[in-house]
Design an enzyme around this catalytic site. Sequence first.
Site, PDB file in Angstrom:
ATOM      1  N   ASN A 211       0.842  -1.200   0.000  1.00 58.23           N
ATOM      2  CA  ASN A 211       0.000   0.000   0.000  1.00 58.23           C
ATOM      3  C   ASN A 211       0.878   1.251   0.000  1.00 58.23           C
ATOM      4  O   ASN A 211       2.098   1.158  -0.009  1.00 58.23           O
ATOM      5  CB  ASN A 211      -0.951  -0.020   1.209  1.00 58.23           C
ATOM      6  N   ASP A 280      -4.179  -6.144   4.841  1.00 66.00           N
ATOM      7  CA  ASP A 280      -5.252  -6.948   5.450  1.00 66.00           C
ATOM      8  C   ASP A 280      -5.301  -8.357   4.885  1.00 66.00           C
ATOM      9  O   ASP A 280      -5.821  -9.265   5.517  1.00 66.00           O
ATOM     10  CB  ASP A 280      -6.603  -6.248   5.235  1.00 66.00           C
ATOM     11  N   LYS A 290       8.923 -17.259 -10.296  1.00 68.03           N
ATOM     12  CA  LYS A 290       8.192 -16.170 -10.949  1.00 68.03           C
ATOM     13  C   LYS A 290       7.019 -16.703 -11.772  1.00 68.03           C
ATOM     14  O   LYS A 290       7.193 -17.637 -12.563  1.00 68.03           O
ATOM     15  CB  LYS A 290       9.167 -15.398 -11.851  1.00 68.03           C
ATOM     16  N   PRO A 307      -2.738 -11.707  10.054  1.00 71.39           N
ATOM     17  CA  PRO A 307      -3.066 -11.568  11.482  1.00 71.39           C
ATOM     18  C   PRO A 307      -3.279 -10.093  11.802  1.00 71.39           C
ATOM     19  O   PRO A 307      -2.622  -9.234  11.227  1.00 71.39           O
ATOM     20  CB  PRO A 307      -1.809 -12.088  12.187  1.00 71.39           C
ATOM     21  N   ASP A 308      -4.218  -9.817  12.707  1.00 74.34           N
ATOM     22  CA  ASP A 308      -4.382  -8.434  13.171  1.00 74.34           C
ATOM     23  C   ASP A 308      -3.431  -8.260  14.368  1.00 74.34           C
ATOM     24  O   ASP A 308      -3.722  -8.715  15.477  1.00 74.34           O
ATOM     25  CB  ASP A 308      -5.836  -8.154  13.566  1.00 74.34           C
ATOM     26  N   ILE A 309      -2.306  -7.627  14.102  1.00 77.42           N
ATOM     27  CA  ILE A 309      -1.238  -7.523  15.105  1.00 77.42           C
ATOM     28  C   ILE A 309      -1.740  -6.768  16.339  1.00 77.42           C
ATOM     29  O   ILE A 309      -1.554  -7.196  17.483  1.00 77.42           O
ATOM     30  CB  ILE A 309      -0.007  -6.800  14.502  1.00 77.42           C
ATOM     31  N   PHE A 327      -4.164   3.196  15.147  1.00 72.59           N
ATOM     32  CA  PHE A 327      -4.464   4.254  14.185  1.00 72.59           C
ATOM     33  C   PHE A 327      -5.618   3.771  13.316  1.00 72.59           C
ATOM     34  O   PHE A 327      -5.647   2.595  12.940  1.00 72.59           O
ATOM     35  CB  PHE A 327      -3.252   4.542  13.290  1.00 72.59           C
ATOM     36  N   LYS A 341     -13.472   0.668  16.102  1.00 73.22           N
ATOM     37  CA  LYS A 341     -12.194  -0.047  16.257  1.00 73.22           C
ATOM     38  C   LYS A 341     -11.675   0.043  17.687  1.00 73.22           C
ATOM     39  O   LYS A 341     -11.100  -0.912  18.204  1.00 73.22           O
ATOM     40  CB  LYS A 341     -11.148   0.536  15.299  1.00 73.22           C
ATOM     41  N   LYS A 345     -11.248  -3.578  19.161  1.00 76.90           N
ATOM     42  CA  LYS A 345      -9.865  -4.024  19.381  1.00 76.90           C
ATOM     43  C   LYS A 345      -9.423  -3.787  20.828  1.00 76.90           C
ATOM     44  O   LYS A 345      -8.261  -4.009  21.163  1.00 76.90           O
ATOM     45  CB  LYS A 345      -8.910  -3.321  18.409  1.00 76.90           C
TER      46      LYS A 345
HETATM   47  O1  C5P Z   1      -8.880  -2.517  11.250  1.00 74.28           O
HETATM   48  P1  C5P Z   1      -7.866  -1.573  10.697  1.00 74.28           P
HETATM   49  O2  C5P Z   1      -6.889  -2.213   9.800  1.00 74.28           O
HETATM   50  O3  C5P Z   1      -8.431  -0.336  10.058  1.00 74.28           O
HETATM   51  O4  C5P Z   1      -7.117  -1.060  12.017  1.00 74.28           O
HETATM   52  C1  C5P Z   1      -6.069  -0.151  11.951  1.00 74.28           C
HETATM   53  C2  C5P Z   1      -5.141  -0.353  13.110  1.00 74.28           C
HETATM   54  O5  C5P Z   1      -4.857  -1.742  13.279  1.00 74.28           O
HETATM   55  C3  C5P Z   1      -3.800   0.311  12.901  1.00 74.28           C
HETATM   56  O6  C5P Z   1      -3.318   0.716  14.161  1.00 74.28           O
HETATM   57  C4  C5P Z   1      -2.957  -0.827  12.314  1.00 74.28           C
HETATM   58  O7  C5P Z   1      -1.576  -0.614  12.582  1.00 74.28           O
HETATM   59  C5  C5P Z   1      -3.489  -2.038  13.019  1.00 74.28           C
HETATM   60  N1  C5P Z   1      -3.478  -3.289  12.222  1.00 74.28           N
HETATM   61  C6  C5P Z   1      -2.669  -4.332  12.614  1.00 74.28           C
HETATM   62  N2  C5P Z   1      -2.691  -5.513  11.913  1.00 74.28           N
HETATM   63  C7  C5P Z   1      -3.497  -5.657  10.848  1.00 74.28           C
HETATM   64  C8  C5P Z   1      -4.319  -4.606  10.437  1.00 74.28           C
HETATM   65  C9  C5P Z   1      -4.273  -3.432  11.151  1.00 74.28           C
HETATM   66  O8  C5P Z   1      -1.923  -4.196  13.583  1.00 74.28           O
HETATM   67  N3  C5P Z   1      -3.492  -6.809  10.173  1.00 74.28           N
END
Ligand code: C5P
Length: 407
Positions: A211, A280, A290, A307-309, A327, A341, A345
Amino acid sequence: MIKRLSNKRILLGVTGGIAAYKSAEICRRLQDEGAEIRTAMTSAAQKFITPLTLQALSRNPVHLDLLDAQTESAMGHIEVARWADLILIAPASADFISRLAQGRSDDLLTAICLAADCKVVVAPSMNRSMWEKKATQNNMGEIQNRKIDILNPGEGDQACGEIGVGRLMEVGNIVNSLSEMFETHSLSGKNVVVTAGPTREAIDPIRYISNHSSGKQGYAIAEAAMEAGAAVTLISGPTNLPVPARVEIVNVGSADEMLEKTLNIIERTDIFISVAAVADFKVESPALSKIKKTGELKLSLELSKTPDILLEISKLKNGRKPFTVGFAAETENLIKNAEKKLREKDLDLIVANNVGDPTIGFDSDLNEVTVLGHELNKSFPKSSKKTLARNLIAFIAERCLESIAYG
Ligand code: C5P
């Protein structure tokens, strides 16, 4: 040697007094400490020292005129004010201080000061009698009330032949004072982890999904946390940015890698600030070699969630969860989506960032955000990402200490 002002942008404003000749030395000494300098002069200052001197030393054009179409179109007074991390007026004459106290903006330097969100520092220099006068002292009180910092003049021989208080502070002391101003100690003894930049999710060994995140806001936050006295680890996806001095960098590629490196150090983390624009989705099974062009007009990639860190960290139990800040980069329904969020979260704070506005966000040097917490909502106006980072860190430090105090 550590340069105490590396990466700092300082606007040096020079006003009309005999000590104006010292501004050339101030410029050089600030540069020695790594600062990038721009200069602005009042018309009276130009009677004492030429703009050419400051232009040659600062290696930037000198800002001279508020109503000059050419200079305003190159870098107008609002842009100069936003560019600066700090504005130093040295020497500041009695007249300039009086105009600053009145909140005037009818010349370039007063207009820059009025437009600035960063710290403004004034180093007065004048005849001792002018300094002692009630009028001057009242003006000094007025500007101090407005949180303008004063570098008090010293005592001794004056260029006018008198002896007393009114000499510009010694150049070395000015440089030391400015360096200390960037170090707030509000996070002394704290371990802070910041994630920043984009992640790259491999399609094959050559290609990836990513991105537009530049990493600028995350790097500025890491630097501001370091200046606030924290031990900072910056876990960064690929960016083109220099690593701030005294910040430990951990370079990562993918979201999985970012999670792994974050978990490795989270046990000893007091504050986790998740600025990274984590992808995401990732390619379920990246090709090992390749992917070749074939006669097919379409290529399908099977994507799965990364994974959502941030969520992984906020779910940590048994006192292992640090003070957690997320953020929310949104293009619509900014506050509503950010609030969602914050709740989902389970964060302590979320920084709502409108990335749909092309003048702020992703690759811009400017940003404007609203921070939401549980029953709190604070707006931070448009400013440089570095100034915003310092203000955010001061706010996060306050909230974090409060949350420790009240459990
Ligand atoms: O749900 P969203 O992606 O909009 O949430 C944004 C926040 O979650 C940011 O702080 C981003 O750094 C964190 N994030 C993360 N891992 C992901 C997606 C988002 O830590 N896979």
